[in-house]
Design an enzyme around this catalytic site. Structure first.
Site, PDB file in Angstrom:
ATOM      1  N   GLY A   1       2.290 104.121  24.095  1.00 42.69           N
ATOM      2  CA  GLY A   1       2.786 103.993  25.462  1.00 42.69           C
ATOM      3  C   GLY A   1       1.716 103.479  26.383  1.00 42.69           C
ATOM      4  N   ASN A   2       1.964 103.567  27.695  1.00 42.83           N
ATOM      5  CA  ASN A   2       0.979 103.125  28.685  1.00 42.83           C
ATOM      6  C   ASN A   2       1.060 104.020  29.913  1.00 42.83           C
ATOM      7  OD1 ASN A   2       2.832 101.802  30.750  1.00 42.83           O
ATOM      8  ND2 ASN A   2       3.439 100.770  28.849  1.00 42.83           N
ATOM      9  N   ALA A   3       0.199 103.755  30.886  1.00 44.41           N
ATOM     10  CA  ALA A   3       0.010 104.677  32.012  1.00 44.41           C
ATOM     11  C   ALA A   3       1.021 104.495  33.142  1.00 44.41           C
ATOM     12  CB  ALA A   3      -1.404 104.524  32.566  1.00 44.41           C
TER      13      ALA A   3
END
Ligand code: CTP
Ligand code: CA
Length: 227
Positions: free
Chosen positions: A33-35
């Site tokens: 995933g990412n932020a």
């Protein structure tokens, strides 16, 4: 080359916004995933709604609370996001790609939970490229006069070099407008303040805005569709 703005504001227009970050599964309980929390896309959806638009929010794993009064289309992966955006863009006057899309996904999905005993002490994960949703939508242009807006979160600290990256990116994507912002471990994500530069397809700066994500959303929509 100034994009023709959506005339007379957003009242009665259909605005499709992607927000959040995609998650690419490795197994049933793990993902890459990412932020991105979805805060800026949610703020854009709320502002477009307040201006009288029919708003569709294609929501990838939002951490920000979803706004009232917009249609939510939940997605998880980049592939699901592409499918939803292509479908919804067909009726849109404005398309905004605020979601952080994973550039790569695991080449294989393990249908059972991965086990350390099978993997050993070090693991290599093979990744393959995901499709580019923004470039696909911009190339398809399902509706004449549609305005397509991209985002670019860059870690480049120098404003001029960031602008150069944005100019290259807006051209490569075929978008009408690109919203550039600086991100890092300590900035750009979540509900706090932000700062953006909006450029057009020709690379000209059309707006600069700093402050709450709500105020920045208003500044972006002023460029997309002046009242
Ligand atoms: N985007 C997209 N599909 C992808 C990757 C990005 O639609 N597979 C969109 C994002 O939603 C954003 C814009 O493209 O609106 C720019 O994303 P960004 O990650 O900055 O650009 P990339 O082309 O992925 O380039 P980079 O190598 O810098 O990540
Ligand atoms: Ca990317």
């Amino acid at each position: 080359s100034e994009p023709a703005p959506v005339p007379q504001g957003l009242a009665g227009r259909t605005v499709v916004i992607s927000a959040g970050g995609t998650r690419e599964p490795l197994d049933p309980v793990r993902f890459l995933g990412n932020a991105s929390t979805g805060s800026q896309g949610v703020a854009l959806a709320a502002e477009a709604r307040d201006r009288g638009a029919d708003v569709v929010l294609v929501a990838a794993n939002l951490e920000a609370p979803a706004p009232e009064g917009v249609r939510i289309v939940p997605v998880r992966t980049a592939a699901e996001l592409l499918e939803a955006m292509r479908r919804e863009a067909a009726a849109a006057d404005v398309v905004v790609m605020a979601a952080a899309v994973a550039d790569y996904r695991p080449a294989a999905f393990a249908p059972e939970k991965l086990k350390k005993d099978d993997l050993g002490d070090a693991v290599t994960v093979e990744l393959v490229r995901n499709p580019d949703v923004l470039a696909t939508i911009a190339a398809e242009r399902p509706r004449p006069g549609q305005v397509v807006v991209g985002f670019a979160a860059e870690t480049e600290p120098d404003a001029e070099r960031r602008l150069a990256l944005g100019r290259e990116k807006v051209a490569r994507k075929g978008a009408d407008l690109l919203v550039l912002n600086e991100v890092g471990l300590d900035r750009g994500f979540g509900p706090g303040d932000t700062a953006v530069t909006v450029i057009d397809a020709g690379g000209a700066v059309r707006a600069e805005a700093a402050g709450s994500k709500a105020s920045v959303a208003a500044a972006i929509l002023d460029v997309v569709a002046p009242a």
